[in-house]
Design an enzyme around this catalytic site. Structure first.
Site: not given
Length: 329
Positions: A55, A208-209, A212-214, A216
């Site tokens: 990372y 979990p998003l 980034g699609l989830l 907003g």
């Protein structure tokens, strides 16, 4: 912030963990700002930090985390991962004993600590006998340099094989699995999550998003995310599902991102969902959803949009078993 058992390790972790993939030049290039994110996460009650040697490029994320934890090391369950390339040549990567021992020593130096609470193999490596990393990690456990071991992105059959090999060879067994799980990516519900429960593995959820699609209604993917996951972020099936999930979240009075985090942490196998903010403001916003709980009716309505055990489409950075790849030459 609720705490939960990390499988059967006896370790307790916060329901949200701080992921640090965005620390460094590919996310937040300001090391001091990243240090402040770590400190703010601890103040919010987050007790687990997840990083990896790759990372930030050349271990930058680990160095930042190490600096942030000076004087606060005992406040966190510190997790890192190894497997990815850390220099030129074919042997500065992978799951061989030769590299794992070197990789752990490198992570310890960059983090500035004498032990790692959870060391994870970042990716499967079908060409390497699973006994190789298990043997090396067992020795590192006995030496006190690592306190628990886990894997990431492992198929269900490989999880079972690793448990079997550890038992037959008298080696330490993997205690955790880090996997991709979201409202759009539910394939792990079919086999992997039940297998983890059967063997007492603590499950950590990355993205979990759903990259980034989830996040907003008004979220637009960054150029960096589009570079890494172009198929995923432009998959019409997923975009349509997001459009159906937005009004569902609105009707429930829950921001979509909080709905997404509450969804993955509702599964009984999941110990912690990893959030990866680039700023303190993003961190504050995500942590605000820590108390959200979903009832059965809402979970059923999510299931009408994305049925249980279903992946709507591939995610570019997910592990693909070699037998599913097209043969070339």
């Amino acid at each position: 912030m609720q705490t939960r058992p990390l499988g059967r390790t006896g370790i307790q972790v916060s329901a949200f963990s701080l992921g640090t993939m965005m620390f460094g030049p590919y996310g937040n290039p300001d090391p001091e700002a990243c240090v402040r994110i770590v400190h703010r996460a601890l103040d919010h009650g987050i007790t687990m930090i997840d990083t990896a040697d790759v990372y930030g490029g050349d271990g930058e994320s680990e160095r930042i985390v190490g600096k942030a934890l000076r004087g606060r090391r005992d406040d966190v369950v510190l997790a890192t991962k190894g497997n990815g390339p850390m220099g030129p040549g074919p042997n500065r990567r992978g799951n061989s004993r030769r590299w794992i021992v070197s990789a752990v020593e490198g992570s310890l130096r960059r983090l500035g600590v004498d032990h790692i609470d959870l060391y994870q193999l970042h990716h499967p490596e079908p060409g390497t006998d699973i006994e190789e990393p298990l043997s090396a990690l067992t020795d590192l456990l006995r030496a006190g340099k690592v306190r628990a071991i886990g894997h990431s992105n492992l198929p269900a059959s490989d999880i079972v094989e690793a448990q079997w090999v550890a038992q037959r060879r008298g080696l330490a067994r993997f205690r955790t699995e880090q996997l991709h799980y979201s409202m759009l990516d539910r394939g792990v519900e079919r086999e992997i999550l039940p297998v983890c429960q059967r063997h007492g593995l603590g499950v950590l959820v990355w993205s979990p998003l759903s990259m980034g699609l989830l996040s907003g209604r008004h979220h637009s993917p960054s150029a960096g995310r589009l570079h890494w996951v172009p198929r995923h972020l432009t998959d019409q099936r997923k975009l349509d599902a997001v459009e159906a999930l937005v009004p569902l979240a609105d009707q429930a009075g829950i921001p979509l991102r909080h709905l997404a985090l509450a969804f993955v942490t509702a599964h009984p196998a999941v110990a912690s969902a990893i959030i990866g903010p680039r700023t303190e403001e993003q961190l504050d916003d995500l942590v605000a959803g820590a108390g959200v709980a979903l009832d059965d009716e809402l979970l059923d309505r999510i299931g009408e949009i994305v049925p249980p055990g279903t992946d709507l489409g591939p995610i570019d950075v997910a592990y693909e078993p070699p037998h599913l790849r097209r043969a070339t030459g």
